[in-house]
Design an enzyme around this catalytic site. Sequence first.
Site, short mmCIF file in Angstrom:
data_model
loop_
_atom_site.label_atom_id
_atom_site.label_comp_id
_atom_site.label_asym_id
_atom_site.label_seq_id
_atom_site.Cartn_x
_atom_site.Cartn_y
_atom_site.Cartn_z
N MET A 4 0.52 -1.42 -0.31
CA MET A 4 -0.08 -0.27 0.38
C MET A 4 0.83 1.16 -0.16
O MET A 4 0.23 2.53 0.20
CB MET A 4 -1.31 -0.03 1.12
CG MET A 4 -2.06 -0.88 0.99
SD MET A 4 -3.23 -1.10 1.98
CE MET A 4 -2.81 -0.69 3.71
N GLY A 44 11.69 -2.80 5.74
CA GLY A 44 10.79 -4.28 5.38
C GLY A 44 10.39 -4.45 4.08
O GLY A 44 9.76 -5.46 3.66
N HIS A 45 9.10 -3.42 4.19
CA HIS A 45 9.43 -4.20 2.45
C HIS A 45 10.47 -4.32 1.83
O HIS A 45 10.20 -5.01 0.30
CB HIS A 45 7.89 -2.68 1.61
CG HIS A 45 7.15 -2.49 2.45
ND1 HIS A 45 7.06 -1.36 2.95
CD2 HIS A 45 6.54 -2.74 1.89
CE1 HIS A 45 5.79 -1.39 3.80
NE2 HIS A 45 5.04 -2.30 3.33
N GLN A 69 -10.39 -2.88 2.77
CA GLN A 69 -9.96 -3.05 4.08
C GLN A 69 -9.71 -2.62 5.65
O GLN A 69 -8.99 -2.63 6.53
CB GLN A 69 -8.29 -3.72 4.48
CG GLN A 69 -7.64 -3.24 3.81
CD GLN A 69 -6.01 -3.57 3.28
OE1 GLN A 69 -5.91 -4.49 2.32
NE2 GLN A 69 -5.19 -3.59 4.06
N GLN A 121 6.10 -11.55 7.35
CA GLN A 121 5.57 -12.61 8.82
C GLN A 121 4.63 -11.12 10.13
O GLN A 121 4.16 -11.50 10.27
CB GLN A 121 6.28 -13.30 9.37
CG GLN A 121 6.77 -14.42 7.96
CD GLN A 121 7.99 -15.36 8.89
OE1 GLN A 121 8.10 -15.13 9.72
NE2 GLN A 121 8.06 -16.76 7.97
N LYS A 122 5.00 -10.21 9.01
CA LYS A 122 4.63 -9.30 10.57
C LYS A 122 3.07 -8.94 10.79
O LYS A 122 1.97 -9.07 11.94
CB LYS A 122 5.02 -8.11 10.43
CG LYS A 122 4.50 -6.95 12.06
CD LYS A 122 5.08 -5.30 11.31
CE LYS A 122 4.48 -4.77 10.43
NZ LYS A 122 2.84 -4.43 11.45
N ILE A 132 10.72 -6.87 9.89
CA ILE A 132 12.98 -5.92 9.95
C ILE A 132 12.26 -5.41 11.11
O ILE A 132 11.28 -4.48 11.44
CB ILE A 132 12.44 -5.79 8.70
CG1 ILE A 132 12.45 -6.15 7.58
CG2 ILE A 132 13.79 -4.53 8.66
CD1 ILE A 132 13.97 -7.34 7.74
N MET A 138 9.06 -2.45 12.00
CA MET A 138 9.29 -1.90 11.46
C MET A 138 7.23 -1.77 10.34
O MET A 138 6.85 -3.21 9.90
CB MET A 138 10.47 -1.83 9.61
CG MET A 138 10.86 -1.51 10.44
SD MET A 138 12.81 -1.55 9.08
CE MET A 138 13.88 -1.04 9.69
#
Length: 278
Positions: free
Chosen positions: A30, A36-37, A61, A147-148, A175, A183
């Site tokens: 998004m 992290g991305h 969402q 996985q966050k 991350i 993050m």
Amino acid sequence: MQLCYQNTQITKLVNNWHTQGKTVAFVPTMGGLHQGHLSLIDIAKQKADKVIVSIFVNPAQFSKNEDLDSYPRTINADLTALKVNVDGVFIPNIKQIYPKGISKYIDVGKIGQILCGRTRPHFFNGVAQVVEILFGIVRPDVAVFGQKDYQQLLVIKQMVKNLSLNICIESGEIIREKSGLAMSTRNQYLSKNEAKIATNLHKTLSYFKHEILQNKKVYVLNELAKLDLKQHFKIDYLEVLDANNLKQITDNTHQIVILSAVFLGSVRLIDNIIFKKG
């Protein structure tokens, strides 16, 4: 790096790659990109010949009282970060994704009704809806998720299985900042003081994991951890579940996940720790 704003553009691009015998990995986002991305993109580059990233803030969402309008939109910074990392970026508008409006319903099953699904009943239906649409447009061989958002990861895996989609779902580890804070794009909402307080979420989960591995009773540890979290946050949930299916742990559970969602002021934070039982 090729920019695509129309469904037909990205589909043509991917079809050309497939015709050349290239495999394609897809990282849906998004926007509001952070390290992290970028770590997910690194995984995507290892898993396929070409990498596509999408940037689309999905209204399906968000509920009426959530942060759709204020969600960070940093397209110029995002494209700068992506320029040397990916082969294509898909930036659709809402009409490209929902030409007939947001109406489709995808049953995500029981796994989408617990945890985040209890207090955000719209959320996983909206996620599953947009991911299925994006998969249909991009038609990747591989898709990578973090996985966050662990429950989201399992919901998407279940959706892919239910719909018999020929897409391999890969995941990337959380991350974290040096402080331990996971993050997240929404971390931008935190003040400096709140960012310091927010680190207590990961600290509590880490201690919880340590004590579980010492074979202490989970239900006692859960109550103690909640007392600790309540000093800093308003708790949405804190649960210890089987990492494979988000069911209650048993003596036969091999992999455990501790998941939590909390509020710090108006900011909702989520985090988790995945580990083997011992």
